[in-house]
Every structure is written in structure tokens, then in C-alpha cells.
Scaffold this motif. Structure first.
Motif, PDB file in Angstrom:
ATOM      1  N   LEU A 564       1.184   8.134   4.545  1.00 32.24           N
ATOM      2  CA  LEU A 564       1.030   7.226   3.303  1.00 32.24           C
ATOM      3  C   LEU A 564       0.601   8.356   2.481  1.00 32.24           C
ATOM      4  CD1 LEU A 564      -1.017   4.090   4.331  1.00 32.24           C
ATOM      5  CD2 LEU A 564       1.492   4.670   4.686  1.00 32.24           C
ATOM      6  N   GLU A 570       1.235   3.909  -1.702  1.00 28.90           N
ATOM      7  CA  GLU A 570       0.607   3.288  -0.749  1.00 28.90           C
ATOM      8  C   GLU A 570      -0.935   3.788  -0.493  1.00 28.90           C
ATOM      9  OE1 GLU A 570       4.166   2.622   2.313  1.00 28.90           O
ATOM     10  OE2 GLU A 570       3.779   4.597   2.039  1.00 28.90           O
ATOM     11  N   VAL A 577      -6.254   3.164   1.277  1.00 27.03           N
ATOM     12  CA  VAL A 577      -4.914   2.474   1.591  1.00 27.03           C
ATOM     13  C   VAL A 577      -4.942   1.179   0.716  1.00 27.03           C
ATOM     14  CG1 VAL A 577      -3.727   1.509   3.354  1.00 27.03           C
ATOM     15  CG2 VAL A 577      -5.039   3.403   4.062  1.00 27.03           C
ATOM     16  N   VAL A 582       1.245  -1.687   2.071  1.00 31.53           N
ATOM     17  CA  VAL A 582       1.562  -1.204   3.327  1.00 31.53           C
ATOM     18  C   VAL A 582       2.358  -2.519   3.985  1.00 31.53           C
ATOM     19  CG1 VAL A 582       1.079   0.092   5.483  1.00 31.53           C
ATOM     20  CG2 VAL A 582       0.330   0.802   3.271  1.00 31.53           C
TER      21      VAL A 582
END
Length: 595
Positions: A564, A570, A577, A582
């Protein structure tokens, strides 16, 4: 206490005129400036903004990575009485235009051609932007785009006619005047502009100063995005405490820079500590033999000594002697990788795994975890070098309060709370309780000593179809402490009959593993489909499952074919995150686990 950020800066320039204020890379070397030099440059730029018509609380955007010029621009905006609108350099053109339009920014500082291109492409959507000031002098066009030097020259002309203009405006700024608009990166919908006042930043810096955490003799290494509240609050802390700051926003240079700069402290996101931990552990494992045995024994002894000391017990002499030997052979070398002078690191923006914090602590490196969010100017609680508990985010900053509300929600109150969301009264009402407490959306608990422990994000908690609640961050953090090759580990399973995971590997770490295991030259996509890699990761998943409750165990998992990144959308610029993104990007894969 200073009444506003501009006065806080001008007072610091006066108090520490000839001390080092900032240093920054210039080619392969580092250039240093004093507070007086920084003050002179800021005054000229602030006067230039005044000459261009910036008035009280009018917004000025900054679209740039972390660098010395970002800080000059921000300080100049505040000294001119304006308010800074922060824009991450990774923000796309459409969102950049939305932020600058929604904030009604009148002038924009742009780092380079890539940021200018976004402004040119969306100029029709930015009727309020009268001028752009580029950090790269080559792009000035004599019309819409000025160079930084040209802005300073406008300031010189203005100061020649109005020598006290900047000081008069700065001293007149009220504590409740808007200082900063930070747009939260968000995972869904349009970003929200968080309105932060001068008093919020002044409070944050002065309360850290009052705790004697940092002083004039400290040296900070700053890489964090200045568009993020964590980076911005460290600037407020610098103005209050007077230490020098070395600035370089290039994430891939952090460890190399630490060895050169030799700072006494640094703020960072947990991902930086996870990567450093994984790198050191995998390098040692690759050496094998006697060196690896000494390394492992050192940390075994280090943890034993830590357990005794943290429990307030005496360390037996034989163990003390062993520890001193391992400190010389192993721990001192670990500390040298970070420059050898670090008094402590400050971790924020996401949860730090307690096992990784304990590993660093055993090596003589203290990581003080803190907690906060953009809506409270980044700092709500923090551990102190003389009062800390690993696995917690510390106690509330003096002058502020923390309580646990309905459903275990952490709620905050104090001078550091935002004035609301820009142009969003309904969202503001939702964020603040009727009795004036900020809802954080985080779940937590306070221990008898007032230390806060964050146990999860309320929105991230999910229930399986069997009725069991799962806290993904806790499981994900455990795996990162177990597997030195992982980059991201994301848990799913809401309303499903078991828990699954998507995994990405750290490209550098897995490349090192490949070189040690006869697979050198294989690219990332090939490695994540390699049977030996899958078997290796599977063993770590089994180790994780052995530590979990039966209903939490990972039944199915998959290695993604890419790590990522911020660029992929992302990760946020603070390396968190974007779980919703995602999940949406991999919906078909996740669904296949349950087919």
C-alpha cells in the motif's frame, strides 16, 4: 503565555536570536540558520503577503512536502494575520481545487511544477486565488505566479513605508482568531476542514514546555507531513521550547539522516518504528551463527532487566553485569543507527504495538506514545520520560481533560479543541457533545493512574455472524510484532462466519529474505506467489493464531501483489491505512474467502 502563534514566534526570535533555529539539506550538505535569520525572512514574506492584500483570517494555502520553506510560509501567513490552509503534496488536482475553493484561499504557496500544474489545470475553479508563490524560483511568470524572493521583495518595499506593519498586526491577533485550516484526508466523501485557532497551537506548545519534556539544547529531526497536525504541533512545541529542528521530508532518507543529524528526539508514525525493527531483526537473522545468538540473548536479558525496573524491583548483580556487556556489544550499536543521542522518540497518528515498544526499550531507546487527532490540534495525551507506561498513550496534557463516554468512547475537553468544521455546522454539532466534549470515535479506557489505553476505533470494531466482537487494530498490531517481513496486515469479517486477512510485505525486507534464500532478482509480484514465501508467512499466521481467541483466528488470508502507498490512495500521508479503500479495491477477493 503568548496570545497567539505570531507573537510566540516573534518572542522566540528575540529570546534566542543567535541560537540555531533550523537546518535543512542543501545538496549533500546541511545548511543552518539562526532564529534571527529565520525571523528576518519571515518578516519580509509576511510583509509581502500584507502588500498583496491578505487581511485578518483570510486563508493562504500551502501545497508542499515538508521542507524549510513550508515553515517559513506558515509563519509568514500567521504573522500577516492570515490563516494557513494545508494541502498534502500527494493530494490530487480535483481535491486540491476543492480544498482551496472551500477554504476561499486567496494566495497559494506551491512547492514545484507538479503542484503548479494542479493549480493551472483547475484555475477556473479558483476565482479567489489572486497569486501563487512558488518555492522554485524558475517558475515565476511575472503575472499569476511569483517566486519566494519576489514575495520577499514586495515585503521590503512595504516595510520601507510601514516598518512596524508586521509587529502591529501580529500583536493585534486575538487568541480566538483562526490560525489553520487542516483538511482531514478521510476515507470517504469530501475532506472536512478543521478550524484550529491561535490559542489551540499556543496551548499545545506551552503545555509541553511546562512539563520540561524539551528544552533549548534539544535537536529535533522533522520529517512528518507539515500538512498533518502531528507535524504542525511539533512546530508549535519548537516555538515554545526553543530547540533547533533539522528538516527533511523524504521518508526514504529518515534512517540515513538520523545517523548524520544525531537528534535528541523525533516524532514519527508507528510504521517507521515497525520498519526499523524489522530491518534490524532480519539483518541479524541473515548473519546467523554466533552473532545472531548473542543478539537474541541480549534482548532476552534486556527484557528481563526492563520487567524488573518497570516493576520497581532491584536488578540482581549477575543480571546487571550481563546487561552491561550486552549494552556494549549489541544495544549501543542499535542506538547508533539512530544517531546515538536520542533521548526519546514520540509515536503518534496510529497505535504502536506494545511488543515493538518493549523491544526498543530493551535496547535503551524510549518511545513515548501519545494520542490525539486533527480536531484537537494533535496532542491530547502523551507519556513522559519520568512517567510512562508501555502500551498506553499516557496521561492528559496539563490543562486538558479526558473522559470515557457512552460505549467506551474517548472524549476530550480543553483549549486545544477545534472551533468546528469549516462550513459544516451539522458535522460540528455531531462532533461535540451538548456539554462541550469532543467525540473522538476511538474506544479506550483510563487506568487508576489516569493513563489512557486506546482499544480500537469504534467504527472499525465489527461483529461476526456468530455474534463475537472483533477489534482489528489489536490483531493487526500483534502480527506486525511477530512477522518482520510484513508491511500491512488488514483484518476483515464483519457479519461473516470467520475472520480473514489481506497482507502486504515490506518490499525491502522481502527482497533481503529472497537474497538469503536463493531467490535474488525475483520481483515483488513473483515473491508473493512463491510457495516458500507463502509457507513462511503461513507459519507467522499460525503463530499469531496461537495467541488469539478461537473466534479471532485468521482462517483465510492472501498476499496482495503490491504494497500500500500514499500514491495509490490506500494510505493517508501520515501512513495510516484507508481501510474502506482497501476493502473496496479488494471486494471480490474478500468475498471469495467466504464463497
Amino acid at each position: 503565555m503568548p496570545t497567539n502563534c505570531a507573537v510566540q514566534f516573534l518572542d522566540r526570535v528575540e529570546q534566542s536570536a543567535d541560537r540555531e533555529a533550523f537546518r535543512f539539506p542543501k545538496g549533500e550538505a546541511w545548511e543552518s540558520v539562526t532564529w534571527r535569520q529565520a525571523g528576518d525572512r519571515v518578516r519580509r514574506l509576511a510583509a509581502g503577503l500584507i502588500a498583496l492584500g491578505i487581511e485578518s483570517e483570510q486563508r493562504v494555502g500551502i501545497a508542499s512536502s515538508t521542507r524549510y520553506e513550508w515553515i517559513l510560509a506558515d509563519l509568514a501567513v500567521m504573522c500577516a494575520g492570515g490563516a494557513t490552509t494545508t494541502v498534502y503534496p500527494s493530494t490530487g488536482g480535483q481535491d486540491t481545487a476543492y480544498i482551496l475553493s472551500d477554504s476561499e484561499s486567496r494566495i497559494v504557496f506551491a512547492e514545484d511544477e507538479s503542484q503548479l500544474a494542479k493549480l493551472r489545470d483547475h484555475r477556473a475553479e479558483l476565482p479567489a486565488v489572486t497569486k501563487v508563490v512558488c518555492f522554485d524560483d524558475a517558475h515565476a511568470d511575472g503575472d499569476w505566479i511569483l517566486s519566494l524572493d519576489q514575495l520577499a521583495e514586495l515585503g521590503d518595499t512595504h516595510l520601507a513605508e510601514h516598518p512596524d506593519a508586521v509587529d502591529e498586526i501580529a500583536r493585534a491577533i486575538a487568541p480566538d482568531q483562526l490560525a489553520t485550516l487542516i483538511y482531514t484526508s478521510g476515507t470517504t466523501g469530501k475532506p472536512k476542514g478543521v478550524r484550529l485557532l491561535h490559542r489551540t497551537w499556543v496551548f499545545e506548545g506551552e503545555t509541553i514546555k511546562a512539563q520540561n519534556l524539551l528544552g533549548e539544547d534539544d535537536l529535533q529531526f522533522l520529517w512528518l507531513p507539515m500538512a498533518h497536525s502531528f507535524g504542525k504541533v511539533l512546530l508549535s512545541t519548537q516555538l515554545a521550547c526553543g530547540f533547533a529542528t533539522a528538516i527533511d521530508g523524504r521518508v526514504d532518507r529518515i534512517v540515513d539522516n538520523l545517523a548524520v543529524v544525531k537528534p535528541t528526539f523525533m516524532g514519527a508514525a508507528p510504521r517507521i518504528f515497525e520498519k526499523a525493527y524489522a530491518r534490524i531483526v532480519t539483518m541479524q537473522a541473515a548473519e546467523g551463527g554466533a552473532k545472531e545468538k548473542i543478539f537474541l540473548k541480549a534482548f532476552e536479558v534486556g527484557r528481563k532487566v526492563d520487567e524488573l525496573r518497570l516493576a520497581g524491583k532491584a536488578v540482581p548483580l549477575p543480571l546487571k553485569v550481563q546487561h552491561a556487556l550486552f549494552d556494549r556489544l549489541v544495544f549501543s550499536k542499535v542506538r547508533e543507527r539512530f544517531g546515538g543521542r536520542v533521548r526519546f522518540f514520540i509515536s503518534g497518528s496510529a497505535a504502536l504495538n506494545a511488543d515493538i515498544a518493549a523491544w526498543f526499550h530493551a535496547a535503551g531507546i524510549l518511545i513515548l506514545e501519545g494520542y490525539g487527532m486533527t480536531e484537537n490540534a494533535a496532542g491530547a495525551t502523551v507519556n513522559h520520560p519520568d512517567a510512562y507506561k508501555l502500551g498506553t498513550v499516557g496521561q492528559p496534557l496539563p490543562g486538558s481533560e479526558v473522559r470515557i463516554g457512552e460505549g467506551g468512547e474517548v472524549q476530550l475537553k480543553g483549549p486545544h479543541i477545534m472551533a468546528g468544521y469549516h462550513n459544516l455546522p451539522d458535522a460540528t454539532r455531531d462532533a461535540i457533545t451538548e456539554d462541550g466534549w469532543l467525540r473522538t470515535g476511538d474506544k479506550g479506557e483510563l487506568d487508576p493512574d489516569g493513563f489512557l489505553k486506546i482499544t480500537g476505533r469504534i467504527k472499525e470494531l465489527f461483529k461476526t455472524s456468530g455474534g463475537k466482537y472483533i477489534a482489528p487494530p489489536a490483531i493487526e498490531a500483534k502480527f506486525k510484532a511477530i512477522c518482520p517481513y510484513v508491511s500491512q496486515f488488514m483484518v476483515f469479517g464483519a457479519e461473516r462466519n470467520f475472520v480473514s486477512a489481506l497482507i502486504t510485505l515490506d518490499p525491502d525486507a522481502i527482497a533481503g529474505w529472497a537474497a538469503e534464500n536463493g531467490k535474488e532478482g525475483k520481483d515483488y509480484a513473483a515473491l508473493v506467489n512463491d510457495e516458500d514465501v507463502l509457507a513462511m508467512v503461513g507459519e507467522y499466521v499460525d503463530e499469531l493464531n496461537a495467541q488469539l481467541n478461537r473466534w479471532e483466528t485468521i482462517k483465510k488470508w492472501k498476499l496482495l501483489d503490491h504494497d500500500l502507498t500514499i500514491e495509490s490512495g490506500e494510505l493517508t500521508p501520515s501512513l495510516k491505512v484507508k481501510r474502506n479503500v482497501v476493502e473496496a479495491n479488494n471486494k471480490q477477493l474478500i468475498d471469495s474467502f467466504y464463497g
